[in-house]
Design an enzyme around this catalytic site. Sequence first.
Site, PDB file in Angstrom:
ATOM      1  N   ASP A  71       0.877  -1.167   0.000  1.00 20.27           N
ATOM      2  CA  ASP A  71       0.000   0.000   0.000  1.00 20.27           C
ATOM      3  C   ASP A  71       0.912   1.213   0.000  1.00 20.27           C
ATOM      4  O   ASP A  71       1.936   1.225   0.689  1.00 20.27           O
ATOM      5  CB  ASP A  71      -0.933   0.020   1.204  1.00 20.27           C
ATOM      6  CG  ASP A  71      -2.075   1.013   0.982  1.00 20.27           C
ATOM      7  OD1 ASP A  71      -2.513   1.175  -0.184  1.00 20.27           O
ATOM      8  OD2 ASP A  71      -2.524   1.650   1.943  1.00 20.27           O
ATOM      9  N   GLY A 155      -0.333   8.641 -11.280  1.00 17.47           N
ATOM     10  CA  GLY A 155      -0.646   9.293 -10.000  1.00 17.47           C
ATOM     11  C   GLY A 155      -0.069  10.691  -9.897  1.00 17.47           C
ATOM     12  O   GLY A 155      -0.216  11.527 -10.793  1.00 17.47           O
TER      13      GLY A 155
END
Length: 201
Positions: A71, A155
């Site tokens: 993550d 991103g």
Amino acid sequence: MNLLLATHNTNKRKELKALLEDFKDVKIMILDDLKVEPPIIVEDGKTFRQNAVKKALTLSRFFDGLVLADDSGLEISALGGKPGVRSARFARAKATDQENNQKVLKLLASIPENNRSARFVCYLALASGGKLLETFEGEAKGVILETPRGKRGFGYDPLFLPKGKDKSFAEMPASEKNKISHRARALKKMRSALKKHLRQR
Ligand code: IMP
């Protein structure tokens, strides 16, 4: 030995394969390689670590081998660590990268260059048979640019200028980013631990 990487992202598999090239006995799989549908895991942790651990543990109960989950996200000092675990959905649920980047730029509009420090963070969790074996952290420090630069990556890459570099993450070829990224740093730490766990099996 099978190693399941808890992702649908084939680029992450490529990155891990390159890094574990010399582990000849390890077969790297991703979720799409599974014959059964993997369980849906809600990433509702308050920290990157909690999310990575939850994914690795849940999947390791269904998989015969090692499971590696990650993550990651961006933490901006002037925003008290935001977007943090909400990096993927900062502007809204299912936001595009552009929407998230615009939100960051708007929030930082009045923040001067010397107060725009940020870091990308990655947590990895390694689990097997419902047991957590180890976690690893990697970070990449830098600053948030005033305007996006570059078209590569994904991103927040166009907004992130890594410390000591004159190119944003989105201006670098993947090979350059992968030497200094938060994920690469966490993965390198994982390499030596993986050796140990493979020996113990
Ligand atoms: P995930 O952990 O791969 O799901 O990433 C969560 C979110 O963090 C992504 O959707 C991106 O917004 C952000 N993020 C994580 N790593 C990077 C990176 O290397 N570059 C740019 N954005 C990233």
